[in-house]
Write an enzyme that holds these catalytic residues in place. Sequence first.
Site, PDB file in Angstrom:
ATOM      1  N   GLU A  50      48.581  40.936  31.347  1.00 26.02           N
ATOM      2  CA  GLU A  50      48.031  40.658  30.275  1.00 26.02           C
ATOM      3  C   GLU A  50      47.335  41.765  29.360  1.00 26.02           C
ATOM      4  OE1 GLU A  50      46.162  37.168  32.132  1.00 26.02           O
ATOM      5  OE2 GLU A  50      46.945  36.016  30.688  1.00 26.02           O
ATOM      6  N   GLY A  63      45.930  39.035  35.236  1.00 33.56           N
ATOM      7  CA  GLY A  63      45.184  39.675  33.956  1.00 33.56           C
ATOM      8  C   GLY A  63      45.544  41.327  33.511  1.00 33.56           C
ATOM      9  N   ALA A 105      42.995  39.336  37.198  1.00 30.70           N
ATOM     10  CA  ALA A 105      41.629  38.929  37.327  1.00 30.70           C
ATOM     11  C   ALA A 105      40.949  39.038  38.709  1.00 30.70           C
ATOM     12  CB  ALA A 105      41.499  37.540  36.844  1.00 30.70           C
ATOM     13  N   GLU A 126      49.730  33.617  38.599  1.00 32.59           N
ATOM     14  CA  GLU A 126      48.658  32.679  38.591  1.00 32.59           C
ATOM     15  C   GLU A 126      49.038  31.198  39.370  1.00 32.59           C
ATOM     16  OE1 GLU A 126      49.521  34.651  35.993  1.00 32.59           O
ATOM     17  OE2 GLU A 126      47.754  35.434  35.540  1.00 32.59           O
TER      18      GLU A 126
HETATM   19  N1  COA Z   1      41.075  39.964  42.982  1.00 32.85           N
HETATM   20  C1  COA Z   1      40.380  40.528  43.689  1.00 32.85           C
HETATM   21  N2  COA Z   1      40.699  41.606  45.008  1.00 32.85           N
HETATM   22  C2  COA Z   1      41.961  41.838  44.800  1.00 32.85           C
HETATM   23  C3  COA Z   1      42.929  41.649  43.929  1.00 32.85           C
HETATM   24  C4  COA Z   1      42.461  40.507  42.688  1.00 32.85           C
HETATM   25  N3  COA Z   1      43.225  40.084  41.871  1.00 32.85           N
HETATM   26  N4  COA Z   1      44.012  42.034  44.148  1.00 32.85           N
HETATM   27  C5  COA Z   1      43.948  42.686  45.286  1.00 32.85           C
HETATM   28  N5  COA Z   1      42.514  42.465  45.849  1.00 32.85           N
HETATM   29  C6  COA Z   1      42.068  43.265  46.782  1.00 32.85           C
HETATM   30  C7  COA Z   1      42.396  42.589  48.054  1.00 32.85           C
HETATM   31  O1  COA Z   1      41.650  41.484  48.593  1.00 32.85           O
HETATM   32  C8  COA Z   1      42.306  43.876  49.088  1.00 32.85           C
HETATM   33  O2  COA Z   1      41.109  43.710  49.117  1.00 32.85           O
HETATM   34  P1  COA Z   1      40.499  44.158  50.764  1.00 32.85           P
HETATM   35  O3  COA Z   1      41.130  45.414  51.295  1.00 32.85           O
HETATM   36  O4  COA Z   1      38.962  44.107  50.734  1.00 32.85           O
HETATM   37  O5  COA Z   1      40.948  43.067  51.553  1.00 32.85           O
HETATM   38  C9  COA Z   1      42.556  45.047  48.317  1.00 32.85           C
HETATM   39  O6  COA Z   1      42.667  44.554  46.934  1.00 32.85           O
HETATM   40  C10 COA Z   1      43.957  45.548  48.557  1.00 32.85           C
HETATM   41  O7  COA Z   1      44.968  44.234  48.259  1.00 32.85           O
HETATM   42  P2  COA Z   1      45.877  43.795  49.409  1.00 32.85           P
HETATM   43  O8  COA Z   1      46.330  42.494  49.252  1.00 32.85           O
HETATM   44  O9  COA Z   1      45.527  44.154  50.917  1.00 32.85           O
HETATM   45  O10 COA Z   1      47.308  44.774  49.035  1.00 32.85           O
HETATM   46  P3  COA Z   1      48.855  44.489  49.123  1.00 32.85           P
HETATM   47  O11 COA Z   1      49.659  45.812  49.057  1.00 32.85           O
HETATM   48  O12 COA Z   1      48.942  44.036  50.491  1.00 32.85           O
HETATM   49  O13 COA Z   1      49.397  43.487  48.078  1.00 32.85           O
HETATM   50  C11 COA Z   1      49.114  42.615  45.993  1.00 32.85           C
HETATM   51  C12 COA Z   1      49.163  43.800  46.865  1.00 32.85           C
HETATM   52  C13 COA Z   1      49.104  43.111  44.630  1.00 32.85           C
HETATM   53  C14 COA Z   1      50.730  42.002  46.121  1.00 32.85           C
HETATM   54  C15 COA Z   1      48.184  41.587  46.152  1.00 32.85           C
HETATM   55  O14 COA Z   1      46.871  42.292  46.426  1.00 32.85           O
HETATM   56  C16 COA Z   1      47.991  40.502  45.390  1.00 32.85           C
HETATM   57  O15 COA Z   1      48.749  39.542  45.446  1.00 32.85           O
HETATM   58  N6  COA Z   1      46.834  40.335  44.633  1.00 32.85           N
HETATM   59  C17 COA Z   1      46.591  39.410  43.832  1.00 32.85           C
HETATM   60  C18 COA Z   1      47.536  39.377  42.562  1.00 32.85           C
HETATM   61  C19 COA Z   1      47.171  38.149  41.642  1.00 32.85           C
HETATM   62  O16 COA Z   1      47.268  37.062  42.240  1.00 32.85           O
HETATM   63  N7  COA Z   1      46.626  38.229  40.612  1.00 32.85           N
HETATM   64  C20 COA Z   1      46.548  37.409  39.534  1.00 32.85           C
HETATM   65  C21 COA Z   1      44.985  36.783  39.621  1.00 32.85           C
HETATM   66  S1  COA Z   1      44.715  35.205  38.623  1.00 32.85           S
END
Ligand code: COA
Length: 260
Positions: free
Chosen positions: A115, A112, A67, A135
């Site tokens: 999911e 999400g 999400a 989450e």
């Molecule tokens: N919501 C909003 N933005 C998100 C996102 C999310 N779930 N997941 C990634 N992004 C954004 C990051 O903020 C970043 O934006 P920016 O370039 O403006 O800073 C961009 O996508 C790239 O992500 P980044 O974290 O820099 O990539 P990474 O390769 O270092 O890490 C992940 C990848 C997937 C491990 C990491 O992005 C992450 O943990 N995301 C959240 C996952 C999560 O918790 N999902 C459940 C949500 S309830």
Amino acid sequence: MNYENLLVEEKNGIAIVTINRPQALNALNVGTFSDLKKFFGEDALKIAELKGVILTGAGEKAFAAGADITEFMKLDVASASQLSKRGQDIFLLIERFAKPVIAAVNGFALGGGCELAMACHLRIAGERAKFGQPEVNLGIIPGYGGSQRLIQYIGKTKALELLLTADMLNAEDALRLGLVNHVVPAGEEVAKATEILEKIATKGPVAVQLVIEAVNAYFTPGELGFAKEVSAFGKAAGTEDFKEGAAAFLEKRKANFSGK
Ligand code: COA
């Protein structure tokens, strides 16, 4: 078909739906949910001779990384409950879609995103795909069916571990645990999904729909799966497709199904 965050392409009766927010790793914001609702609830139903749908993510890094966390800051108890219910309802549209829906998971499928992949009927993972429900890292829990469907696919033992630790599964482990159907080289996810949809398209379309309904019944509280199977079997027997399929077998030829 115009969407804020989806690209929809139709190729030979197969709709390829791409979540198109690569700058945010295809995070599912409110607009993307509205697009998914419009596609699965309205537009897809109008595609003539649709064989099935492939869902994937833009770019090489993510299917959907969850999400959209930027939308989380304004949530309170009431609005979060509404968001969760709306997300669940839209994912149910996918799970109950009459044609097969395959997730072509080309990268992160987290929160999400995992999911969403689990709401699809089948999942093809690219070798770099990663699955998880992280989450609890944010102090929240899955809201779009993840706490229920993950158990359905991989069992309570492993599901609880992933839900509690926020650990990710790589593609091979997802295959071993039964979360995905196939692992393919990166970039070949859509091709494999297409191959499977083309195979299913040679079967009786009404029977395919009834299989989806009967299997869903197993997981729907209050529905009696065996009773659903009885009524679906009867319904299938009343179709022209069944007469054609049985006749084709006896005449040693390929069936020519009409979907009636
Ligand atoms: N919501 C909003 N933005 C998100 C996102 C999310 N779930 N997941 C990634 N992004 C954004 C990051 O903020 C970043 O934006 P920016 O370039 O403006 O800073 C961009 O996508 C790239 O992500 P980044 O974290 O820099 O990539 P990474 O390769 O270092 O890490 C992940 C990848 C997937 C491990 C990491 O992005 C992450 O943990 N995301 C959240 C996952 C999560 O918790 N999902 C459940 C949500 S309830």
